[in-house]
Design a protein around this motif. Structure first.
Motif, PDB file in Angstrom:
ATOM      1  N   PHE A 274       9.847  -8.413  -8.053  1.00 10.32           N
ATOM      2  CA  PHE A 274       8.752  -8.740  -6.815  1.00 10.32           C
ATOM      3  C   PHE A 274       9.333  -7.893  -5.784  1.00 10.32           C
ATOM      4  O   PHE A 274       8.958  -7.411  -5.133  1.00 10.32           O
ATOM      5  N   HIS A 275      10.629  -9.262  -5.239  1.00  8.44           N
ATOM      6  CA  HIS A 275      11.446  -9.207  -4.213  1.00  8.44           C
ATOM      7  C   HIS A 275      11.819  -7.379  -4.088  1.00  8.44           C
ATOM      8  O   HIS A 275      11.351  -6.785  -2.897  1.00  8.44           O
ATOM      9  N   GLU A 276      12.968  -7.263  -5.009  1.00  8.28           N
ATOM     10  CA  GLU A 276      13.096  -5.942  -5.079  1.00  8.28           C
ATOM     11  C   GLU A 276      12.281  -4.935  -4.787  1.00  8.28           C
ATOM     12  O   GLU A 276      12.786  -3.851  -4.397  1.00  8.28           O
ATOM     13  N   GLN A 277      11.431  -4.702  -5.257  1.00  6.14           N
ATOM     14  CA  GLN A 277      10.515  -3.759  -5.407  1.00  6.14           C
ATOM     15  C   GLN A 277       9.801  -3.935  -3.889  1.00  6.14           C
ATOM     16  O   GLN A 277      10.128  -2.540  -3.415  1.00  6.14           O
ATOM     17  N   ILE A 278       9.465  -4.542  -3.117  1.00  2.00           N
ATOM     18  CA  ILE A 278       9.628  -4.400  -2.159  1.00  2.00           C
ATOM     19  C   ILE A 278      10.161  -3.578  -0.719  1.00  2.00           C
ATOM     20  O   ILE A 278       9.898  -2.987   0.183  1.00  2.00           O
ATOM     21  N   PHE A 279      11.953  -4.245  -1.262  1.00  3.79           N
ATOM     22  CA  PHE A 279      12.802  -3.699  -0.689  1.00  3.79           C
ATOM     23  C   PHE A 279      12.626  -1.898  -0.845  1.00  3.79           C
ATOM     24  O   PHE A 279      12.839  -1.228   0.283  1.00  3.79           O
ATOM     25  N   MET A 280      12.393  -2.002  -2.430  1.00  9.25           N
ATOM     26  CA  MET A 280      11.957  -0.228  -2.381  1.00  9.25           C
ATOM     27  C   MET A 280      10.889   0.169  -1.813  1.00  9.25           C
ATOM     28  O   MET A 280      10.997   1.463  -1.418  1.00  9.25           O
ATOM     29  N   LYS A 281       9.912  -0.383  -1.677  1.00  7.62           N
ATOM     30  CA  LYS A 281       8.491   0.624  -1.242  1.00  7.62           C
ATOM     31  C   LYS A 281       9.057  -0.010   0.404  1.00  7.62           C
ATOM     32  O   LYS A 281       8.557   1.568   1.320  1.00  7.62           O
ATOM     33  N   PHE A 282       9.942  -0.186   1.028  1.00  6.43           N
ATOM     34  CA  PHE A 282      10.338   0.143   2.802  1.00  6.43           C
ATOM     35  C   PHE A 282      10.752   0.992   2.618  1.00  6.43           C
ATOM     36  O   PHE A 282      10.852   1.873   4.177  1.00  6.43           O
ATOM     37  N   THR A 283      11.721   1.446   2.128  1.00  6.91           N
ATOM     38  CA  THR A 283      12.433   3.341   1.877  1.00  6.91           C
ATOM     39  C   THR A 283      12.041   4.069   0.530  1.00  6.91           C
ATOM     40  O   THR A 283      12.279   5.170   0.898  1.00  6.91           O
ATOM     41  N   GLU A 284      10.489   3.805   0.375  1.00  7.94           N
ATOM     42  CA  GLU A 284       9.435   4.375   0.112  1.00  7.94           C
ATOM     43  C   GLU A 284      10.085   5.453  -1.138  1.00  7.94           C
ATOM     44  O   GLU A 284       9.842   6.227  -1.597  1.00  7.94           O
ATOM     45  N   LYS A 285      10.917   4.596  -2.175  1.00  8.83           N
ATOM     46  CA  LYS A 285      11.062   4.943  -3.278  1.00  8.83           C
ATOM     47  C   LYS A 285      10.656   4.857  -4.535  1.00  8.83           C
ATOM     48  O   LYS A 285      10.223   5.321  -5.466  1.00  8.83           O
ATOM     49  N   ILE A 286       9.143   3.355  -3.943  1.00 10.64           N
ATOM     50  CA  ILE A 286       7.977   3.490  -4.936  1.00 10.64           C
ATOM     51  C   ILE A 286       7.085   3.526  -4.743  1.00 10.64           C
ATOM     52  O   ILE A 286       6.802   3.499  -2.907  1.00 10.64           O
ATOM     53  N   LYS A 287       6.057   4.119  -4.973  1.00  9.87           N
ATOM     54  CA  LYS A 287       4.795   4.389  -4.693  1.00  9.87           C
ATOM     55  C   LYS A 287       4.094   2.776  -3.454  1.00  9.87           C
ATOM     56  O   LYS A 287       4.558   1.912  -4.388  1.00  9.87           O
ATOM     57  N   PRO A 288       3.186   2.738  -2.808  1.00  8.39           N
ATOM     58  CA  PRO A 288       2.662   1.242  -3.103  1.00  8.39           C
ATOM     59  C   PRO A 288       1.627   1.110  -4.501  1.00  8.39           C
ATOM     60  O   PRO A 288       1.407   1.826  -4.561  1.00  8.39           O
ATOM     61  N   ASN A 289       0.909  -0.345  -4.076  1.00  8.67           N
ATOM     62  CA  ASN A 289       0.205  -1.168  -5.084  1.00  8.67           C
ATOM     63  C   ASN A 289       1.486  -1.064  -6.367  1.00  8.67           C
ATOM     64  O   ASN A 289       0.413  -1.007  -7.266  1.00  8.67           O
ATOM     65  N   VAL A 290       2.598  -0.465  -6.689  1.00  2.00           N
ATOM     66  CA  VAL A 290       2.988  -1.026  -7.571  1.00  2.00           C
ATOM     67  C   VAL A 290       3.915  -1.827  -8.003  1.00  2.00           C
ATOM     68  O   VAL A 290       4.855  -2.722  -7.051  1.00  2.00           O
ATOM     69  N   THR A 291       3.517  -2.802  -8.887  1.00  4.30           N
ATOM     70  CA  THR A 291       4.055  -4.248  -9.253  1.00  4.30           C
ATOM     71  C   THR A 291       4.373  -3.683 -10.894  1.00  4.30           C
ATOM     72  O   THR A 291       3.783  -3.108 -11.485  1.00  4.30           O
ATOM     73  N   ASN A 292       4.677  -5.124 -11.326  1.00  2.73           N
ATOM     74  CA  ASN A 292       4.881  -5.215 -12.826  1.00  2.73           C
ATOM     75  C   ASN A 292       4.071  -6.639 -12.770  1.00  2.73           C
ATOM     76  O   ASN A 292       4.045  -7.890 -14.053  1.00  2.73           O
ATOM     77  N   GLU A 293       2.505  -7.469 -12.376  1.00  4.57           N
ATOM     78  CA  GLU A 293       2.292  -8.293 -11.992  1.00  4.57           C
ATOM     79  C   GLU A 293       1.073  -8.511 -14.283  1.00  4.57           C
ATOM     80  O   GLU A 293       0.885  -9.920 -14.438  1.00  4.57           O
ATOM     81  N   GLY A 294       1.207  -7.245 -14.830  1.00  4.23           N
ATOM     82  CA  GLY A 294       0.581  -7.375 -15.692  1.00  4.23           C
ATOM     83  C   GLY A 294       1.335  -8.461 -17.268  1.00  4.23           C
ATOM     84  O   GLY A 294       0.964  -9.175 -17.630  1.00  4.23           O
ATOM     85  N   ILE A 295       2.848  -7.676 -17.001  1.00  2.00           N
ATOM     86  CA  ILE A 295       3.399  -8.716 -17.307  1.00  2.00           C
ATOM     87  C   ILE A 295       3.649 -10.085 -16.938  1.00  2.00           C
ATOM     88  O   ILE A 295       3.756 -11.127 -18.166  1.00  2.00           O
ATOM     89  N   HIS A 296       3.693 -10.418 -15.929  1.00  5.99           N
ATOM     90  CA  HIS A 296       4.157 -11.385 -15.512  1.00  5.99           C
ATOM     91  C   HIS A 296       2.558 -12.608 -16.302  1.00  5.99           C
ATOM     92  O   HIS A 296       2.589 -13.792 -16.050  1.00  5.99           O
ATOM     93  N   GLU A 297       1.226 -12.269 -15.692  1.00  8.31           N
ATOM     94  CA  GLU A 297      -0.207 -12.561 -16.535  1.00  8.31           C
ATOM     95  C   GLU A 297       0.015 -12.838 -17.802  1.00  8.31           C
ATOM     96  O   GLU A 297      -0.566 -14.179 -18.301  1.00  8.31           O
TER      97      GLU A 297
END
Length: 370
Positions: A274-297
């Motif tokens: 999740f933390h790595e995804q946030i870093f990628m959001k900073f550089t706009e390499k992935i879109k906002p609101n993209v997470t893997n919460e479904g797998i976790h839940e």
């Protein structure tokens, strides 16, 4: 050996100072060069604020030196007493941050050759004192000019890449702790090195926070970026504290039930991803609101805390309960880390979804800590 912008700017400031003094025929230029080195600040805002403080402190030092020379001469005892008097006065006016250069000004004025020459007039001494005060201020103003127009600090790029590099190193050590492959003393030593890097990162943010936009219309956008980086650095601090707790209670973790160990490992792997995804959001390499919460839940029906309580209640001896008390400290740091990630994730999503024309972070490619 590390050659950064600050080292380069120091050299340029000295060159500019010496050029100006030679251009106007002022001397000794050594005084201006020393003043330039002392006056250089890490950011533009602090440099501008310090210039005014330097003017007050150096002016006070010069005036005190002139008065003491005219009244008592310039023997070494008088110079020492003048330095004490100036330092006490600066402390009273809360100007102790410029005391070093003020002392240089006092010594420069009181050691002027015109004081020692027989038959030298008071006017000649005052002229020499004015020149030496001007030399000090030339050094101060040169440092301000270099900070304003040459290689302005790129704090956002530095903070992002330092955050990323430090966090990546922390992830490596956490995975070593989870796999029981680490050496306690070696990791403990490396954790101290990581702590120093985190402190430097937080200090860099304090410099960044002091920066001010020239135009009023840009101040809200600047404030949003500062809040974003504040929480990004906070998440780095939180994961560092988690690593520190893991290292401290490594033995207790290794003696846990294997299923509970796997549950903790899964939670941490999810948070690190999740933390790595946030870093990628900073550089706009992935879109906002993209997470893997479904797998976790969907993988576990109960929460981590529910599993902890169940295992704690099943503990048969007092020693096992003490062991789970230590694990509680790890879980506490884990939840603090998770909360900090949720916070920075919400801020990041909001930052890049709204006011997109103003919310831009110019992060340039870097490969090493700066």
């Amino acid at each position: 050996m590390r050659f950064g912008a600050r080292v380069f700017k120091t050299g340029l400031t000295v060159v500019l100072t010496l050029f100006i003094t030679h251009l106007f025929g002022l001397g000794p230029s050594l005084i201006a060069g020393i003043a330039a080195v002392f006056a250089l600040q890490p950011n533009v805002h602090r440099s501008a604020m310090r210039t005014w403080e330097q003017f007050q402190g150096n002016g006070l030092g010069a005036i005190a030196a002139i008065i003491m020379v005219l009244l008592f001469g310039n023997n070494v005892i008088v110079i020492g007493l003048t330095v004490i008097l100036v330092l006490a006065t600066l402390l009273f006016f809360n100007l102790q941050s410029v005391s070093t250069l003020a002392v240089v000004t006092v010594i420069a004025v009181m050691d002027a050759p015109q004081v020692l020459e027989e038959g030298a007039s008071t006017l000649a001494f005052l002229e020499a004192a004015g020149v030496r005060f001007a030399l000090v201020m030339i050094g101060v103003l040169s440092s301000l000019l270099i900070n304003l127009v040459f290689i302005p600090p790129r704090y956002e790029t530095k903070m992002y890449h330092n955050c990323f590099n430090i966090t990546t190193d922390i992830f490596k050590y956490i995975r070593l702790e989870l796999s029981s492959m680490s050496e306690y003393q070696i990791v403990k030593k490396d954790i101290e090195s990581l702590r120093e890097r985190v402190v430097k990162l937080e200090t860099m943010y304090l410099w960044y926070r002091e920066e001010r936009s020239i135009f009023r219309k840009d101040r809200f956008a600047d404030a949003r970026r500062k809040i974003l980086f504040k929480h990004l650095i906070s998440s780095t601090r939180r994961v560092f504290e988690l690593l520190r707790k893991f290292n401290r209670f490594e033995n207790d973790y290794n003696h846990l039930d294997e299923d509970f160990q796997n549950r903790i490992r899964f939670e941490l792997e999810y948070l690190m991803s999740f933390h790595e995804q946030i870093f990628m959001k900073f550089t706009e390499k992935i879109k906002p609101n993209v997470t893997n919460e479904g797998i976790h839940e969907n993988l576990y029906e109960t929460s981590l805390m529910d599993d902890f309580i169940r295992h704690y209640n099943e503990a048969e001896t007092e020693e096992e309960r003490i062991q789970y008390t230590s694990i509680m400290e790890i879980l506490s740091s884990l939840y603090e880390y998770a909360n900090s990630l949720e916070r920075i994730n919400r801020l990041t999503d909001s930052f890049f979804r709204f006011h997109s024309e103003k919310n831009k972070i110019n992060i340039q490619d870097e490969t090493l800590d700066i």
